[in-house]
Design a protein around this motif. Structure first.
Motif, PDB file in Angstrom:
ATOM      1  N   ALA A  13     -12.443 -37.878 -83.571  1.00 44.64           N
ATOM      2  CA  ALA A  13     -10.992 -37.967 -83.764  1.00 44.64           C
ATOM      3  C   ALA A  13     -10.734 -39.230 -84.595  1.00 44.64           C
ATOM      4  O   ALA A  13     -11.618 -39.677 -85.330  1.00 44.64           O
ATOM      5  CB  ALA A  13     -10.283 -37.981 -82.418  1.00 44.64           C
ATOM      6  N   ASN A  15     -10.673 -42.522 -84.225  1.00 46.54           N
ATOM      7  CA  ASN A  15     -11.599 -43.668 -84.229  1.00 46.54           C
ATOM      8  C   ASN A  15     -13.015 -43.294 -84.644  1.00 46.54           C
ATOM      9  O   ASN A  15     -13.676 -44.057 -85.361  1.00 46.54           O
ATOM     10  CB  ASN A  15     -11.596 -44.353 -82.860  1.00 46.54           C
ATOM     11  CG  ASN A  15     -10.355 -45.211 -82.689  1.00 46.54           C
ATOM     12  OD1 ASN A  15     -10.079 -46.077 -83.512  1.00 46.54           O
ATOM     13  ND2 ASN A  15      -9.584 -44.954 -81.640  1.00 46.54           N
ATOM     14  N   ASP A  38     -18.691 -33.776 -82.285  1.00 46.60           N
ATOM     15  CA  ASP A  38     -17.492 -33.502 -81.478  1.00 46.60           C
ATOM     16  C   ASP A  38     -17.554 -32.090 -80.934  1.00 46.60           C
ATOM     17  O   ASP A  38     -18.021 -31.180 -81.621  1.00 46.60           O
ATOM     18  CB  ASP A  38     -16.208 -33.704 -82.302  1.00 46.60           C
ATOM     19  CG  ASP A  38     -15.017 -34.001 -81.403  1.00 46.60           C
ATOM     20  OD1 ASP A  38     -14.677 -33.151 -80.554  1.00 46.60           O
ATOM     21  OD2 ASP A  38     -14.433 -35.086 -81.538  1.00 46.60           O
ATOM     22  N   SER A  39     -17.063 -31.944 -79.705  1.00 45.29           N
ATOM     23  CA  SER A  39     -17.047 -30.606 -79.112  1.00 45.29           C
ATOM     24  C   SER A  39     -16.061 -29.717 -79.875  1.00 45.29           C
ATOM     25  O   SER A  39     -16.214 -28.506 -79.922  1.00 45.29           O
ATOM     26  CB  SER A  39     -16.672 -30.690 -77.635  1.00 45.29           C
ATOM     27  OG  SER A  39     -15.645 -31.617 -77.452  1.00 45.29           O
ATOM     28  N   ARG A  40     -15.031 -30.345 -80.481  1.00 46.17           N
ATOM     29  CA  ARG A  40     -14.094 -29.567 -81.304  1.00 46.17           C
ATOM     30  C   ARG A  40     -14.503 -29.727 -82.766  1.00 46.17           C
ATOM     31  O   ARG A  40     -15.232 -30.664 -83.096  1.00 46.17           O
ATOM     32  CB  ARG A  40     -12.670 -30.104 -81.121  1.00 46.17           C
ATOM     33  CG  ARG A  40     -12.195 -29.975 -79.681  1.00 46.17           C
ATOM     34  CD  ARG A  40     -10.775 -30.391 -79.537  1.00 46.17           C
ATOM     35  NE  ARG A  40     -10.595 -31.827 -79.770  1.00 46.17           N
ATOM     36  CZ  ARG A  40      -9.544 -32.513 -79.377  1.00 46.17           C
ATOM     37  NH1 ARG A  40      -8.574 -31.913 -78.736  1.00 46.17           N
ATOM     38  NH2 ARG A  40      -9.438 -33.802 -79.617  1.00 46.17           N
ATOM     39  N   ARG A  53       2.606 -36.234 -82.764  1.00 43.73           N
ATOM     40  CA  ARG A  53       2.204 -37.631 -82.604  1.00 43.73           C
ATOM     41  C   ARG A  53       2.156 -38.321 -83.957  1.00 43.73           C
ATOM     42  O   ARG A  53       1.762 -37.735 -84.960  1.00 43.73           O
ATOM     43  CB  ARG A  53       0.833 -37.722 -81.938  1.00 43.73           C
ATOM     44  CG  ARG A  53       0.880 -37.284 -80.506  1.00 43.73           C
ATOM     45  CD  ARG A  53      -0.466 -37.401 -79.883  1.00 43.73           C
ATOM     46  NE  ARG A  53      -0.777 -38.771 -79.543  1.00 43.73           N
ATOM     47  CZ  ARG A  53      -1.924 -39.145 -78.999  1.00 43.73           C
ATOM     48  NH1 ARG A  53      -2.866 -38.265 -78.778  1.00 43.73           N
ATOM     49  NH2 ARG A  53      -2.131 -40.396 -78.694  1.00 43.73           N
ATOM     50  N   ALA A  56       1.735 -45.919 -86.249  1.00 42.90           N
ATOM     51  CA  ALA A  56       2.089 -47.021 -87.149  1.00 42.90           C
ATOM     52  C   ALA A  56       0.771 -47.612 -87.648  1.00 42.90           C
ATOM     53  O   ALA A  56      -0.100 -47.923 -86.853  1.00 42.90           O
ATOM     54  CB  ALA A  56       2.873 -48.067 -86.371  1.00 42.90           C
ATOM     55  N   VAL A 143     -21.517 -33.334 -76.260  1.00 39.53           N
ATOM     56  CA  VAL A 143     -22.701 -34.082 -75.828  1.00 39.53           C
ATOM     57  C   VAL A 143     -22.720 -33.999 -74.310  1.00 39.53           C
ATOM     58  O   VAL A 143     -21.734 -34.329 -73.654  1.00 39.53           O
ATOM     59  CB  VAL A 143     -22.619 -35.554 -76.290  1.00 39.53           C
ATOM     60  CG1 VAL A 143     -23.737 -36.380 -75.671  1.00 39.53           C
ATOM     61  CG2 VAL A 143     -22.672 -35.630 -77.810  1.00 39.53           C
ATOM     62  N   ASP A 173     -15.321 -41.324 -77.746  1.00 46.10           N
ATOM     63  CA  ASP A 173     -14.949 -40.045 -77.124  1.00 46.10           C
ATOM     64  C   ASP A 173     -13.745 -40.147 -76.203  1.00 46.10           C
ATOM     65  O   ASP A 173     -13.606 -39.390 -75.248  1.00 46.10           O
ATOM     66  CB  ASP A 173     -16.168 -39.410 -76.415  1.00 46.10           C
ATOM     67  CG  ASP A 173     -16.915 -40.391 -75.514  1.00 46.10           C
ATOM     68  OD1 ASP A 173     -16.539 -41.580 -75.486  1.00 46.10           O
ATOM     69  OD2 ASP A 173     -17.864 -39.984 -74.840  1.00 46.10           O
ATOM     70  N   ASP A 297     -10.266 -45.674 -77.864  1.00 49.37           N
ATOM     71  CA  ASP A 297      -9.775 -45.445 -76.504  1.00 49.37           C
ATOM     72  C   ASP A 297     -10.907 -45.394 -75.476  1.00 49.37           C
ATOM     73  O   ASP A 297     -10.653 -45.577 -74.285  1.00 49.37           O
ATOM     74  CB  ASP A 297      -8.957 -44.144 -76.444  1.00 49.37           C
ATOM     75  CG  ASP A 297      -7.520 -44.345 -76.912  1.00 49.37           C
ATOM     76  OD1 ASP A 297      -7.267 -45.342 -77.636  1.00 49.37           O
ATOM     77  OD2 ASP A 297      -6.638 -43.518 -76.567  1.00 49.37           O
ATOM     78  N   GLY A 307       2.784 -49.646 -80.926  1.00 48.88           N
ATOM     79  CA  GLY A 307       2.007 -48.759 -81.807  1.00 48.88           C
ATOM     80  C   GLY A 307       0.698 -49.377 -82.259  1.00 48.88           C
ATOM     81  O   GLY A 307       0.321 -49.273 -83.419  1.00 48.88           O
ATOM     82  N   PHE A 310      -4.421 -47.294 -82.040  1.00 47.19           N
ATOM     83  CA  PHE A 310      -5.384 -46.902 -83.069  1.00 47.19           C
ATOM     84  C   PHE A 310      -5.756 -48.115 -83.937  1.00 47.19           C
ATOM     85  O   PHE A 310      -6.906 -48.261 -84.364  1.00 47.19           O
ATOM     86  CB  PHE A 310      -4.790 -45.764 -83.913  1.00 47.19           C
ATOM     87  CG  PHE A 310      -5.655 -45.340 -85.068  1.00 47.19           C
ATOM     88  CD1 PHE A 310      -7.034 -45.232 -84.945  1.00 47.19           C
ATOM     89  CD2 PHE A 310      -5.084 -45.023 -86.296  1.00 47.19           C
ATOM     90  CE1 PHE A 310      -7.832 -44.826 -86.028  1.00 47.19           C
ATOM     91  CE2 PHE A 310      -5.868 -44.620 -87.369  1.00 47.19           C
ATOM     92  CZ  PHE A 310      -7.246 -44.528 -87.236  1.00 47.19           C
ATOM     93  N   ASN A 311      -4.790 -48.997 -84.171  1.00 47.32           N
ATOM     94  CA  ASN A 311      -5.094 -50.194 -84.983  1.00 47.32           C
ATOM     95  C   ASN A 311      -6.138 -51.067 -84.293  1.00 47.32           C
ATOM     96  O   ASN A 311      -6.986 -51.669 -84.951  1.00 47.32           O
ATOM     97  CB  ASN A 311      -3.811 -50.983 -85.248  1.00 47.32           C
ATOM     98  CG  ASN A 311      -2.857 -50.219 -86.152  1.00 47.32           C
ATOM     99  OD1 ASN A 311      -3.075 -50.159 -87.352  1.00 47.32           O
ATOM    100  ND2 ASN A 311      -1.841 -49.595 -85.578  1.00 47.32           N
TER     101      ASN A 311
END
Ligand SMILES: Cc1cc2nc3c(=O)[nH]c(=O)nc-3n(C[C@H](O)[C@H](O)[C@H](O)COP(=O)(O)OP(=O)(O)OC[C@H]3O[C@@H](n4cnc5c(N)ncnc54)[C@H](O)[C@@H]3O)c2cc1C
Length: 413
Positions: A13, A15, A38-40, A53, A56, A143, A173, A297, A307, A310-311
């Motif tokens: 995703a 990160n 990734d599983s997706r 979603r 910033a 995994v 993950d 995360d 925000g 992610f930064n």
């Protein structure tokens, strides 16, 4: 037979994708081979509508995307934030005293942040990963086990029987990171009993690039500008209020949102279904284990009121990429304890201070205690009248404080 790579990243995703790009094609003398699992299938994001979603992106994160060569494709989707206002929203939408208002430009005249729909961020990162010869994507299978018993190597075993090996595994993950849990690394922190409802909508009047944060008794309500006369919200409220709001029909929710926003954006029309996220502050006790580093995360979850989630993850990716590149160029073992300890020491302190600052803001604003309100409003008035304090806030919003890794300064390590 296990496929051999220099690094295996679990989670593709925001990160994980950024981490892969920070490593792939990154070493000056020899290139690192990166497996991204990734599983997706992250490419599916290009086929789906957004989930409402938005993120910033600070000025320093933008510098990183420039250095990674992604910014050109990403920029058209970004809405620069020109102005930030903070209000006291204990009353009706028409009666919100402005506590703080400032231009969101740095002294050099650049926007301290741009707003992006997460779908567009993911789309730009996936496209870039797909065109990188150093990154191999393994999607569609989770995994199920990480094994670090072989000296000098770690192995990731996938549910479909495939196996990958590398001197280093990076867990990107997510907040419930199965890799972190299997490694026995605990999270410390607490749940806020709040949910953040996110969605995006079109509106009939322009937002003028203004980001708004309205502090109500249940938490902050943020309206964040997007391109094409759209905005997104993070509506923080008690979990029971969120459950009540999310149980509404789309039309009822739209009406309630319109009342919450007021009339300054004109008539609104939802473009994504509202979704609720439970909010908390969680930080991993360690950011590394044997031949394992945690980023994003998987390592930390902070309150979304500024925000910064992610930064912070991008800071992890930039710092870890630099530690790895330094070790790699000296011919050292990139998964050694020495390299991972340097990474953890660099990132953990900054993460804890940012998370605690967000925690403090949330507690200070999400209540009606008269004395706290007095102290808070006095502090904001002082800030409003001080050019130096505002400049500090803009530099913080731009992510320009603290010891920045090279990528966040726009250089490749
Ligand atoms: C309401 C809200 C608003 C926010 N607003 C902002 C903002 O404005 N700015 C900002 O910077 N941040 C914001 N954040 C934070 C940001 O959204 C997160 O920090 C970020 O999305 C986390 O990304 P990630 O890649 O670390 O994890 P995730 O998005 O959780 O991705 C984890 C990935 O790992 C994969 N995975 C999991 N387990 C396995 C396995 N066993 N095998 C293979 N793959 C696996 C999953 O499929 C997934 O793709 C916000 C957060 C919330 C809740």
């Amino acid at each position: 037979m296990a496929a051999k790579h220099d690094v295996v990243i679990i989670g593709a995703a925001l990160n994980g994708l950024a981490m892969a790009l920070a490593l792939g094609g990154n070493a000056q003398r020899r290139r690192l081979s990166v497996a991204l699992v990734d599983s997706r299938d992250p490419r599916d994001v290009l086929k789906r509508a957004g989930d409402g979603r938005a993120s910033a992106i600070t000025l320093t994160s933008r510098r990183m995307f420039e250095a990674l060569g992604v910014w050109q494709a990403m920029q058209p989707f970004g809405q620069p934030v020109h102005q930030i206002i903070v209000t006291d929203a204990k009353g009706a939408a028409s009666d919100r005293p402005v506590l703080l208002q400032f231009a969101a430009e740095t002294e050099a005249g650049e926007s301290s942040m741009l707003m992006f729909d997460n779908r567009d961020l993911l789309g730009s990162l996936v496209t870039s990963v797909e065109s990188s010869p150093d990154i191999t994507l393994y999607s569609g299978s989770a995994v199920k086990e990480v094994d670090n018993k072989t000296p000098g190597l770690a192995r990731a075993k996938l549910a479909d029987g495939r196996e990958l090996k590398a001197p280093l595994i990076i867990a990107a993950d997510g907040a419930r990171s199965p890799t972190r849990i299997a490694a026995g690394i605990e999270m410390v922190g607490w749940a806020y009993g709040q949910s953040g409802i996110v969605t995006s909508f079109r509106h009939s009047l322009p937002h003028q690039g203004r980001a708004e944060e309205h502090f109500g008794a249940e938490g902050p309500f943020a309206i964040l500008p997007l391109t094409d006369n759209r905005s997104s919200i993070v509506w923080t409220c008690k979990e029971e209020t969120a459950d009540r709001l999310l149980a509404r029909s789309p039309d009822e929710f739209e009406r309630e949102l319109q009342a919450q926003i007021g009339s300054h954006l004109g008539e609104i029309k939802l473009v994504a279904p509202p979704q609720g996220y439970p909010l908390g502050m969680w930080i991993a006790k360690e950011f590394h284990g044997p031949r394992l580093a945690l980023v994003g995360d998987a390592a930390h979850v902070v309150h979304p009121l500024a925000g910064l989630g992610f930064n912070l993850g991008l800071k992890d990716a930039a710092a870890l990429a630099e530690c790895i590149a330094d070790a790699f160029s000296l011919g050292q073992d990139i998964g050694s304890d020495q390299v991972l300890t340097r990474y953890a020491a660099w990132r953990r302190f900054d993460t804890v201070t940012t998370a605690m600052a967000m925690d403090g803001f949330n507690r200070l604003f999400s209540n009606d205690v008269a004395l706290l309100k007095l102290v808070r409003d006095a502090g904001l008035k002082l800030t409003q009248s001080s050019a130096a304090a505002k400049s500090f806030f803009v530099r913080e919003a731009a992510g320009m404080t603290g010891e920045l890794p090279k990528l966040l300064r726009g250089d490749r390590p």
